[in-house]
Design a protein around this motif. Structure first.
Motif, PDB file in Angstrom:
ATOM      1  N   ILE A  13      55.426  37.489  33.921  1.00 48.60           N
ATOM      2  CA  ILE A  13      54.381  38.480  34.144  1.00 48.60           C
ATOM      3  C   ILE A  13      54.152  38.660  35.643  1.00 48.60           C
ATOM      4  CG2 ILE A  13      51.942  39.040  33.781  1.00 48.60           C
ATOM      5  CD1 ILE A  13      52.054  37.449  31.184  1.00 48.60           C
ATOM      6  N   THR A  14      54.228  39.895  36.087  1.00 47.57           N
ATOM      7  CA  THR A  14      53.961  40.227  37.488  1.00 47.57           C
ATOM      8  C   THR A  14      52.610  40.910  37.586  1.00 47.57           C
ATOM      9  OG1 THR A  14      56.319  40.517  37.955  1.00 47.57           O
ATOM     10  CG2 THR A  14      54.758  41.503  39.510  1.00 47.57           C
ATOM     11  N   VAL A  15      51.739  40.368  38.416  1.00 49.45           N
ATOM     12  CA  VAL A  15      50.417  40.954  38.640  1.00 49.45           C
ATOM     13  C   VAL A  15      50.417  41.626  40.006  1.00 49.45           C
ATOM     14  CG1 VAL A  15      47.938  40.544  38.839  1.00 49.45           C
ATOM     15  CG2 VAL A  15      49.299  39.207  37.202  1.00 49.45           C
ATOM     16  N   ILE A  16      50.136  42.912  40.029  1.00 52.49           N
ATOM     17  CA  ILE A  16      50.058  43.657  41.287  1.00 52.49           C
ATOM     18  C   ILE A  16      48.594  43.817  41.668  1.00 52.49           C
ATOM     19  CG2 ILE A  16      50.576  45.829  42.443  1.00 52.49           C
ATOM     20  CD1 ILE A  16      52.934  46.187  40.589  1.00 52.49           C
ATOM     21  N   GLY A  17      48.219  43.236  42.798  1.00 55.75           N
ATOM     22  CA  GLY A  17      46.829  43.257  43.224  1.00 55.75           C
ATOM     23  C   GLY A  17      46.285  41.843  43.308  1.00 55.75           C
ATOM     24  N   THR A  18      45.798  41.469  44.472  1.00 58.96           N
ATOM     25  CA  THR A  18      45.324  40.085  44.675  1.00 58.96           C
ATOM     26  C   THR A  18      43.814  40.016  44.851  1.00 58.96           C
ATOM     27  OG1 THR A  18      45.799  40.325  47.051  1.00 58.96           O
ATOM     28  CG2 THR A  18      47.499  39.312  45.685  1.00 58.96           C
ATOM     29  N   ARG A  42      49.931  43.740  51.046  1.00 59.62           N
ATOM     30  CA  ARG A  42      49.610  42.944  52.232  1.00 59.62           C
ATOM     31  C   ARG A  42      50.360  41.618  52.276  1.00 59.62           C
ATOM     32  NH1 ARG A  42      43.070  43.514  51.493  1.00 59.62           N
ATOM     33  NH2 ARG A  42      42.902  45.785  51.801  1.00 59.62           N
ATOM     34  N   SER A  43      50.939  41.226  51.145  1.00 57.08           N
ATOM     35  CA  SER A  43      51.549  39.893  51.079  1.00 57.08           C
ATOM     36  C   SER A  43      52.827  39.783  51.891  1.00 57.08           C
ATOM     37  CB  SER A  43      51.848  39.529  49.620  1.00 57.08           C
ATOM     38  OG  SER A  43      52.842  40.388  49.082  1.00 57.08           O
TER      39      SER A  43
END
Length: 320
Positions: A13-18, A42-43
């Motif tokens: 699972i890839t989560v976009i947004g921190t 930003r990462s």
């Protein structure tokens, strides 16, 4: 992976947004034993690497970033079976007309990936409470019920219960439109107008949400569920809500820019109000509370005058 494969299997699972919500969803996925990658612009990490072999991509970015992120993901290679999950609540300011609803996040993702299932996740979910392990529930909605059930089983836990719903439009609109009412309720509390006024405002606010939602094609019963009334109650009764904080701050005599500078994260209700009021006026939808919130955000009216304008409206039946 088929959508209805072994629900106990480990997913990538890839989560976009921190931000707070993205981090919370990533933690829920990790707690279920899934392989989780988190990415943001930003990462500095490679997006293609983050998306490699992803069974599920969860987007938890602000509304203003959805289109740009979707286009960026389009340029990468995404597995053909990947499910896209959108956890953003907002209206696209660059779309909509007298005949057409402004685009919602799920519609932007679906247009970018027409052959992939898109699932909306929305409900009364204050991220700080979920991070503390407090019980919560939410809704996942999609035209592809198999995909919605995959998300349901992937993220559900003993403290985070997920329900499915086929009314994608209603689920997404409920979570989006309640942010406008939350600003109004925050103003009400900031002015210390009492429980009676707050109850009236929340109730009439729900009627306003249902009016615009059904006009745009959603099912009215959806707005009485978790993603409608449930989310409205949570947002209007907690100082953790960013949109509530905006109304409360304005009632204290602060300027909008000052209030926004003190809030962690994005308060989607500001943009939603502007888009909503414009479209409602074009389409002849009565939204008195949203109209007063818009005037308040534009500094065209004081909080006290906004309340007075609502109280002095013409007499009419409650149901018509």
């Amino acid at each position: 992976m088929s959508n209805l494969a072994d629900f106990n299997s480990q997913l990538t699972i890839t989560v976009i947004g921190t931000g707070a919500w993205g981090s919370t969803l990533a933690n829920l996925a990790r707690a279920k034993g899934h392989r989780v990658r988190v990415w943001s612009r930003r990462s500095g990490d490679c997006l293609q690497t983050a998306l490699a072999k992803a069974d599920m991509v969860i987007s938890a970015v602000s509304m203003k970033g959805v289109r740009a992120i979707a286009e960026q993901v389009q340029q990468a290679e995404v597995p053909s079976q990947t499910i896209f999950v959108t956890a953003t609540k907002g209206l696209d300011p660059d779309s909509g007309s007298e005949q057409q609803l402004p685009l919602l996040p799920s519609q932007i993702w679906q247009a970018a990936f027409p052959s992939h299932p898109v699932v909306v996740l929305s409900g009364p979910n204050l991220s700080k409470e979920i991070q503390q392990g407090l019980p919560a529930a939410t809704v996942v909605a999609s035209d592809d019920m198999a995909a919605a059930e995959t998300v349901q089983f992937a993220l559900s836990s003993s403290s985070f219960r997920i329900y499915t719903n086929p009314d994608t439009l209603g689920v997404e609109l409920g979570g989006t439109l309640k942010n406008v009412i939350a600003i109004a309720v925050g103003t009400c509390d900031g002015l210390q107008l009492g429980a009676n006024a707050k109850a009236a405002l929340v109730t009439r606010g729900l009627a306003e949400i249902i009016r615009v939602g059904t006009h745009w094609g959603a099912k009215p019963e959806t707005f009485y569920g978790l993603s409608g009334l449930g989310d409205l109650l949570a947002t209007c009764n907690s100082s953790l809500s960013r949109n509530y904080q905006i109304g409360y701050g304005l009632a204290q005599g602060k300027k909008l820019d000052e209030v926004l500078a003190q809030i962690e994260g994005t308060a989607e209700g500001v943009n939603t109000t502007q888009v909503l009021v414009k479209l409602a006026a074009q389409q002849g939808i009565s939204m008195p509370i949203s109209h007063q919130v818009d005037c308040l955000l534009r500094s065209e009216i004081t909080p006290e005058a906004a309340v007075e304008a609502l109280m002095l409206r013409d007499y009419k039946p409650e149901v018509h």
